[in-house]
Design an enzyme around this catalytic site. Structure first.
Site, PDB file in Angstrom:
ATOM      1  CG  ASP A  65      -1.820   1.136   1.337  1.00  0.00           C
ATOM      2  OD1 ASP A  65      -2.489   1.419   0.340  1.00  0.00           O
ATOM      3  OD2 ASP A  65      -1.863   1.793   2.388  1.00  0.00           O
ATOM      4  CB  THR A  98      -2.015   5.411  -1.844  1.00  0.00           C
ATOM      5  OG1 THR A  98      -1.931   3.994  -1.803  1.00  0.00           O
ATOM      6  CG2 THR A  98      -3.218   5.834  -1.047  1.00  0.00           C
ATOM      7  CB  THR A  99       0.978   2.836  -5.578  1.00  0.00           C
ATOM      8  OG1 THR A  99       0.723   2.102  -4.389  1.00  0.00           O
ATOM      9  CG2 THR A  99       2.380   2.577  -6.052  1.00  0.00           C
ATOM     10  CG  ASP A 396      -6.516   0.283   0.394  1.00  0.00           C
ATOM     11  OD1 ASP A 396      -6.688   1.042   1.353  1.00  0.00           O
ATOM     12  OD2 ASP A 396      -5.419   0.129  -0.160  1.00  0.00           O
TER      13      ASP A 396
END
Length: 532
Positions: A65, A98-99, A396
């Site tokens: 994550d 998020t990446t 998530d």
């Protein structure tokens, strides 16, 4: 010649302060941001790799994550810290992507560096990026699909959750986790108001056991057992008294002392305590309660009296859990014994203890509650790291389903929407007469870094794969063609069921662009030097 501003500083400051300005400062910032993005690039997509992070006290975290990786990384550089905050804000607002947002910001800065070296002004580059972002977001609206969010047909939602879980460690039982996430969100969602209350979902983790043993419990799990080993392990049609008052005889307050001078006095005191306690238990039983849940503890004597009076009890239940039990069972939290009445009791169909393997670990499950909306995700795994990563993964997935409840438009993943936006931005750039068109083209190139990273992580030749998909998108006019990461021989992401939320993708582009604009506008850094 330029004016030297150093004489404005206090004496002694020149030697200790370090200063960087102009193109050097911008290049230093871009390098820092690119380094952070480079770290995360290899964790993008279903074939992305995990990172292991060791904290200062030796605690290990294994995760894929982006937000967690950056949060646990000990970042010194001020611009790198901004990247950490970027992924955090994406995580807090959307929960997924998020990446990707950090990789995109890194690529935008990388492209900006080339333009800065050519002599373009940073503000002109930033303006071009803003225009391009606006074009990309508008284009996303045109290629988005509407999506049914309903309790009857959950299959589409499960497919979206599986896309999110695809890059995580739990992807081998991805479908099971996706079903759990969808069921959990739909059980607490108000589809008419388009609202999801995450407070009603509790995630309980327990090591030992396989990931496949994880389950969704329609009720509450608490990591406690009955206070006495001989109390019944299973109760049907339970009425719960939820107490936050001290479940013990009154004691002298701190400044008072009690002197016991004789055996008779001691016996009287003992009899008084017994009488008080029996009175408390009788009060609970008279209200109709069949189980007492207490926030505080009580001693062994009290425990024994509970057993004698056939009143099962649970002690030391924490505050958040007490609240959740009250919500789930429809009971009221009782702060004083005198206020306990039958109306304030919670109702549950079944309360049982569950045991695990050969260990003596036991937990309590409160099921068939009066309010069916409160649910618990019970996660198992072979070690703490896997369980914690499973918790982050399912969180998530739940965030993505929540976003779909709020806004049910989706775009297709696998880099297809980035390629489609890049084509659209390039077309728009040709129509811009001013110098910003160079920045817009750079923005389009940066968008392509996401599908390129996906191709690279999946073991394909990045440039040729991207060129092939891009030419096919233009030729066939199909914005759903993306990188076939799983090597299924099918590039259409609708057929592969690789789906992302529109709201998440828009947020990624806007957040990355705003951060890059901010970094490009900084041209002078003053920081304490080595001497301070």
């Amino acid at each position: 010649s330029g004016i030297n501003a150093e004489w404005l500083l206090r004496p002694g400051d020149q030697s200790t302060k370090s200063r960087m300005s102009g193109l050097d400062a911008q290049k230093s910032h871009i390098l820092a941001a690119r380094s952070v993005a480079q770290c995360l690039k290899s964790s993008l997509g279903p074939k992305g790799l995990d990172k292991i992070l060791v904290s200062q006290d030796g605690e290990i975290t294994v995760t894929n994550d982006g937000a967690t990786i950056l949060e646990k990384m000990d970042v010194e550089h001020q611009i790198a810290k901004l990247m950490v905050q970027l992924s955090k804000s994406q995580d807090e607002e959307i929960g997924d992507g998020t990446t990707g947002v950090v990789v995109l910001a890194g690529a935008l800065l990388e492209q900006a560096e080339t333009l800065l070296e050519k002599g373009l002004h940073p503000i002109r580059i930033a303006d071009g990026y803003e225009n391009a972002a606006r074009v990309a977001v508008q284009h996303l609206d045109t290629i988005a699909d509407r999506f049914p969010v309903e309790n009857v047909n959950k299959e589409p939602l499960i497919k979206v959750a599986m896309t999110t879980l695809g890059s995580k460690i739990v992807n081998r039982c991805g479908r099971q986790f996706a079903v759990m996430a969808v069921d959990a969100v739909l059980s607490v969602a108000d589809l008419e108001r388009k609202d999801v209350c995450f407070d009603l979902i509790k995630i309980e983790c327990k090591t030992g056991g396989k990931l496949e043993d994880s389950q969704l419990v329609k009720g509450v799990i608490i990591d406690k057992t009955m206070s006495h080993s001989q109390m019944p392990k299973e109760l049907e049609d339970v009425k719960l008294a939820i107490l936050t008052c001290a479940f013990e005889p009154p004691k002298p307050k701190t400044k008072h002392a009690m002197n016991v001078g004789s055996v008779e006095d001691y016996n009287k005191l003992h009899a008084y305590e017994q009488e008080q306690f029996v009175g408390m238990i009788k009060q609970i039983k008279d209200s109709g309660a069949t189980l007492a849940i207490c926030q505080w503890g009580f001693d062994d004597e009290a425990n024994h009296l509970c057993l004698q009076n056939d009143l099962p009890a649970v002690r030391w239940v924490g505050g958040p859990e007490i609240e959740l039990i009250a919500i789930a069972t429809g009971g009221r939290i009782v702060p004083r014994f005198s206020e306990l009445t039958a109306e304030k009791l919670g109702k549950a169909g079944k309360v049982r203890e569950i045991g695990f393997g050969t260990t003596k670990d036991r937990m309590m499950v409160i099921e068939d509650c009066h309010n069916t909306r409160a649910v618990t995700l019970f996660l198992r795994g072979s070690n703490t790291m896997i369980v914690q990563e499973a918790k982050r993964s399912i969180w998530d997935a739940m965030c993505v389903i929540r976003n779909l409840v709020k806004d049910n438009r989706i775009v297709y993943g696998g880099g297809s929407n980035e390629i489609s936006c890049a084509i659209s931005v390039n077309d728009a750039a040709d129509k811009v007469p001013s110098i910003e068109q160079y920045a817009m083209r750079a923005f389009a190139d940066a968008l392509e870094s996401v599908p390129m990273a996906l191709a690279e992580n999946s073991g394909f030749a990045p440039f040729s794969t991207l060129a092939d998909v891009k030419s096919r998108q233009i030729k066939e006019g199909n914005p759903r063609l993306g990188i076939d990461c799983m090597d299924n021989g099918q590039s259409d992401m609708r057929e592969q069921h690789v789906i992302e939320t529109l709201i998440g993708k828009k947020q990624q582009i806007m957040l990355a662009t705003q951060l890059v604009r901010m970094i490009l506008k900084i041209d002078d850094v003053r920081s304490p030097g080595e001497g301070e």
